[in-house]
Design a protein around this motif. Structure first.
Motif, PDB file in Angstrom:
ATOM      1  N   ARG A 142       0.151   9.480  15.691  1.00  0.00           N
ATOM      2  CA  ARG A 142       1.018   8.523  16.397  1.00  0.00           C
ATOM      3  C   ARG A 142       2.385   8.565  15.748  1.00  0.00           C
ATOM      4  NH1 ARG A 142      -0.251   2.092  16.204  1.00  0.00           N
ATOM      5  NH2 ARG A 142       0.461   2.305  14.051  1.00  0.00           N
TER       6      ARG A 142
ATOM      7  N   ALA B 298      -7.488   9.461  18.116  1.00  0.00           N
ATOM      8  CA  ALA B 298      -7.034   8.125  17.743  1.00  0.00           C
ATOM      9  C   ALA B 298      -7.421   7.257  18.931  1.00  0.00           C
ATOM     10  CB  ALA B 298      -5.537   8.089  17.496  1.00  0.00           C
TER      11      ALA B 298
ATOM     12  N   VAL C 297       5.510  -4.334  12.504  1.00  0.00           N
ATOM     13  CA  VAL C 297       5.273  -5.368  13.519  1.00  0.00           C
ATOM     14  C   VAL C 297       4.398  -6.432  12.866  1.00  0.00           C
ATOM     15  CG1 VAL C 297       5.393  -3.683  15.426  1.00  0.00           C
ATOM     16  CG2 VAL C 297       3.157  -4.240  14.424  1.00  0.00           C
ATOM     17  N   TYR C 298       4.172  -7.557  13.561  1.00  0.00           N
ATOM     18  CA  TYR C 298       3.243  -8.556  13.028  1.00  0.00           C
ATOM     19  C   TYR C 298       1.812  -8.038  13.166  1.00  0.00           C
ATOM     20  CZ  TYR C 298       6.620 -12.258  12.163  1.00  0.00           C
ATOM     21  OH  TYR C 298       7.642 -13.004  11.634  1.00  0.00           O
ATOM     22  N   GLY C 299       1.026  -8.205  12.093  1.00  0.00           N
ATOM     23  CA  GLY C 299      -0.371  -7.803  12.121  1.00  0.00           C
ATOM     24  C   GLY C 299      -1.263  -9.027  12.185  1.00  0.00           C
TER      25      GLY C 299
ATOM     26  N   VAL D 102      -4.982   8.714   7.774  1.00  0.00           N
ATOM     27  CA  VAL D 102      -6.402   8.766   8.143  1.00  0.00           C
ATOM     28  C   VAL D 102      -7.082   9.824   7.282  1.00  0.00           C
ATOM     29  CG1 VAL D 102      -8.051   9.328   9.980  1.00  0.00           C
ATOM     30  CG2 VAL D 102      -5.997   7.976  10.508  1.00  0.00           C
TER      31      VAL D 102
ATOM     32  N   PRO E  83      -4.783  -5.118  13.052  1.00  0.00           N
ATOM     33  CA  PRO E  83      -4.125  -4.512  14.208  1.00  0.00           C
ATOM     34  C   PRO E  83      -2.861  -5.295  14.521  1.00  0.00           C
ATOM     35  CG  PRO E  83      -5.869  -5.958  14.963  1.00  0.00           C
ATOM     36  CD  PRO E  83      -5.888  -6.011  13.444  1.00  0.00           C
TER      37      PRO E  83
ATOM     38  N   THR F  38     -14.175   8.338   9.207  1.00  0.00           N
ATOM     39  CA  THR F  38     -12.822   8.367   8.655  1.00  0.00           C
ATOM     40  C   THR F  38     -12.290   6.941   8.641  1.00  0.00           C
ATOM     41  OG1 THR F  38     -11.881   8.714  10.848  1.00  0.00           O
ATOM     42  CG2 THR F  38     -12.316  10.690   9.513  1.00  0.00           C
ATOM     43  N   LEU F  39     -11.223   6.726   7.856  1.00  0.00           N
ATOM     44  CA  LEU F  39     -10.627   5.395   7.779  1.00  0.00           C
ATOM     45  C   LEU F  39      -9.111   5.544   7.703  1.00  0.00           C
ATOM     46  CD1 LEU F  39     -11.326   2.320   7.409  1.00  0.00           C
ATOM     47  CD2 LEU F  39     -11.100   2.728   4.949  1.00  0.00           C
ATOM     48  N   ALA F  40      -8.403   4.667   8.393  1.00  0.00           N
ATOM     49  CA  ALA F  40      -6.943   4.638   8.332  1.00  0.00           C
ATOM     50  C   ALA F  40      -6.513   3.650   7.264  1.00  0.00           C
ATOM     51  CB  ALA F  40      -6.374   4.235   9.697  1.00  0.00           C
TER      52      ALA F  40
ATOM     53  N   ASN G 288     -12.149   0.475  19.118  1.00  0.00           N
ATOM     54  CA  ASN G 288     -10.878   0.756  18.455  1.00  0.00           C
ATOM     55  C   ASN G 288     -10.948   0.507  16.952  1.00  0.00           C
ATOM     56  OD1 ASN G 288      -8.944   1.796  20.015  1.00  0.00           O
ATOM     57  ND2 ASN G 288      -7.837  -0.113  20.376  1.00  0.00           N
TER      58      ASN G 288
ATOM     59  N   THR H  78       4.686  -7.714   8.883  1.00  0.00           N
ATOM     60  CA  THR H  78       4.828  -6.527   8.042  1.00  0.00           C
ATOM     61  C   THR H  78       6.205  -5.958   8.374  1.00  0.00           C
ATOM     62  OG1 THR H  78       4.079  -4.688   9.432  1.00  0.00           O
ATOM     63  CG2 THR H  78       2.357  -6.079   8.438  1.00  0.00           C
TER      64      THR H  78
HETATM   65  O1  TXA Z   1       2.434  -0.651  11.788  1.00  0.00           O
HETATM   66  C1  TXA Z   1       1.236  -0.691  12.022  1.00  0.00           C
HETATM   67  O2  TXA Z   1       0.489   0.301  11.914  1.00  0.00           O
HETATM   68  C2  TXA Z   1       0.654  -2.047  12.457  1.00  0.00           C
HETATM   69  C3  TXA Z   1       0.829  -3.013  11.298  1.00  0.00           C
HETATM   70  C4  TXA Z   1       0.224  -4.365  11.578  1.00  0.00           C
HETATM   71  O3  TXA Z   1       0.310  -2.455  10.125  1.00  0.00           O
HETATM   72  N1  TXA Z   1      -0.707  -1.931  12.840  1.00  0.00           N
HETATM   73  C5  TXA Z   1      -1.106  -1.330  14.002  1.00  0.00           C
HETATM   74  O4  TXA Z   1      -2.475  -1.396  14.212  1.00  0.00           O
HETATM   75  O5  TXA Z   1      -0.341  -0.801  14.775  1.00  0.00           O
HETATM   76  P1  TXA Z   1      -3.128  -1.086  15.619  1.00  0.00           P
HETATM   77  O6  TXA Z   1      -4.564  -1.445  15.458  1.00  0.00           O
HETATM   78  O7  TXA Z   1      -2.381  -1.768  16.705  1.00  0.00           O
HETATM   79  O8  TXA Z   1      -3.005   0.475  15.746  1.00  0.00           O
HETATM   80  C6  TXA Z   1      -3.711   1.315  14.840  1.00  0.00           C
HETATM   81  C7  TXA Z   1      -4.035   2.614  15.474  1.00  0.00           C
HETATM   82  C8  TXA Z   1      -4.999   2.471  16.636  1.00  0.00           C
HETATM   83  O9  TXA Z   1      -4.465   3.134  17.748  1.00  0.00           O
HETATM   84  C9  TXA Z   1      -6.257   3.153  16.140  1.00  0.00           C
HETATM   85  O10 TXA Z   1      -6.945   3.822  17.175  1.00  0.00           O
HETATM   86  C10 TXA Z   1      -5.731   4.117  15.106  1.00  0.00           C
HETATM   87  O11 TXA Z   1      -4.691   3.422  14.494  1.00  0.00           O
HETATM   88  N2  TXA Z   1      -6.769   4.393  14.109  1.00  0.00           N
HETATM   89  C11 TXA Z   1      -7.335   3.529  13.253  1.00  0.00           C
HETATM   90  N3  TXA Z   1      -8.296   4.109  12.513  1.00  0.00           N
HETATM   91  C12 TXA Z   1      -8.344   5.411  12.905  1.00  0.00           C
HETATM   92  C13 TXA Z   1      -9.135   6.544  12.523  1.00  0.00           C
HETATM   93  N4  TXA Z   1     -10.069   6.456  11.600  1.00  0.00           N
HETATM   94  N5  TXA Z   1      -8.874   7.719  13.149  1.00  0.00           N
HETATM   95  C14 TXA Z   1      -7.913   7.812  14.079  1.00  0.00           C
HETATM   96  N6  TXA Z   1      -7.154   6.776  14.503  1.00  0.00           N
HETATM   97  C15 TXA Z   1      -7.355   5.583  13.920  1.00  0.00           C
END
Ligand code: TXA
Ligand code: MG
Length: 326
Positions: free
Chosen positions: A200, A229, A40-42, A103, A147, A122-124, A66, A37
């Motif tokens: 974040r 988060a 970073v790489y997902g 979110v 992720p 909730t959903l991100a 998570n 992306t």
């Molecule tokens: O740039 C990015 O966001 C990358 C690329 C691949 O899209 N993805 C990424 O995903 O960094 P990940 O899983 O490493 O980090 C996502 C963060 C996690 O810390 C998670 O706790 C938070 O988003 N998160 C996800 N859904 C959430 C929610 N419903 N409420 C609060 N935090 C949430």
């Protein structure tokens, strides 16, 4: 049944239509594919398929509580997953496709497994600016949970080789799109209440978001390891070497991550995030710089990084990397 895992995960060019077809078939069958992306790489999988999501957690060795980001094509696609208030819609219109994750309250009929949402209400959601990811979301016919494509607790990958180093043999396919342009993860904001909160710091600078919201975002750096988060554990971005921030100069037995014009220094190894002092260039080089120095010395000294614009995200990642892991 998920496809069997290869001994060595193949790496294919992200701009090759045949490779994209192969990736889409893997995703539809419940497998997982590392995809570039702009951030970073997902590690992508079909967000609606709980078994596929379990495979992603398994590959990463990630704690199951998570929640994952659901990657969507655009605003209309996001609105099938979450109820966006007016500000959420304005933010999506201003920054998508791009490095902003929103979110919001999850719709009861959202095609996203509870495992991907970690059981939260909730959903991100995020629409990434990467042609490969956009093509795969369309081809998979589902939002993609993704992720960062690293083992849990390690720094995020910004090149296909980083993904292969930590996940080869644990995932089905790696698409290689070269180095990621942004280099740090997306900024995450919550629009679940008023005012909008920063969960974040990341690739979209806070000031640009505040301009669209019309108010300052609240963010308590120390609070981010408490589970609003849940993934934001303080030691999340953890190289093996210790990290010492705001170092005007390294000790001779340290490695040095420099920023800006560089005087000659005495250190075990030196990398410069941006010799011209550009924060966007520094963000793009951050994780590969940490990787290049990791293990070269017991401690990585890091030059002071200005705390505005993308510097806020860089300093957040560095603070996590420097947090003691007991
Ligand atoms: O740039 C990015 O966001 C990358 C690329 C691949 O899209 N993805 C990424 O995903 O960094 P990940 O899983 O490493 O980090 C996502 C963060 C996690 O810390 C998670 O706790 C938070 O988003 N998160 C996800 N859904 C959430 C929610 N419903 N409420 C609060 N935090 C949430
Ligand atoms: Mg991550």
């Amino acid at each position: 049944m998920r496809p069997p895992l290869p001994d060595t995960t193949p790496i294919r060019p992200a701009n090759d239509p045949a490779a994209l077809d192969e990736a889409a078939a893997i995703l539809r069958a419940g497998g997982c594919v590392a995809v570039p992306t702009e951030t970073v790489y997902g590690l992508a999988c079909d967000a609606s398929n709980a078994e596929a999501v379990a495979g992603v957690y398994e590959a990463k060795g990630r704690p199951r509580f998570n929640p994952l980001i659901a990657h969507v094509r655009d605003l209309a696609h996001a609105e099938r997953l979450v109820d966006l208030p007016e500000t959420g819609r304005r933010l999506a219109e201003a920054f998508w496709p791009g490095p902003l994750t929103i979110v919001a309250p999850k719709r009861p009929d959202a095609p996203v497994s509870d495992l991907a949402a970690a059981g939260l209400d909730t959903l991100a959601v995020r629409a990434p600016a990467s042609p490969a990811m956009a093509a795969l979301i369309a081809a998979a016919g589902a939002p993609l949970a993704a992720p960062s494509a690293n083992r849990s607790g390690a720094v995020s990958p910004t090149r296909a080789e980083h993904v292969a180093e930590s996940l080869s043999g644990r995932i089905h396919l790696i698409l290689d799109g070269g180095p990621c342009a942004v280099g740090v993860e997306s900024t995450i904001v919550a629009v679940t209440g008023d005012p909008v909160r920063l969960l974040r710091p990341g690739g979209t600078p806070r000031a640009e978001i505040e301009r669209v919201c019309g108010h300052a975002l609240s963010f308590a750096a120390g609070a981010s390891d408490r589970p609003e988060a849940p993934g934001q554990l303080t030691s999340h971005y953890a190289p093996r070497s210790a990290v010492r921030m705001n170092a005007s100069a390294p000790e001779p037995d340290e490695a040095f991550l420099a920023f800006g014009e560089q005087r000659s220094v005495n250190a075990v190894r030196v990398m410069n995030l941006s010799p011209r002092g550009d924060l966007a260039e520094a963000a793009a080089n951050l994780f590969s710089g940490l990787r290049a120095l990791d293990g070269a010395a017991p401690c990585i000294a890091v030059a002071p990084i200005p705390d505005y614009g993308l510097g806020e995200a860089i300093n957040d990642r560095l603070r996590r990397a420097s947090a003691r892991k007991d």
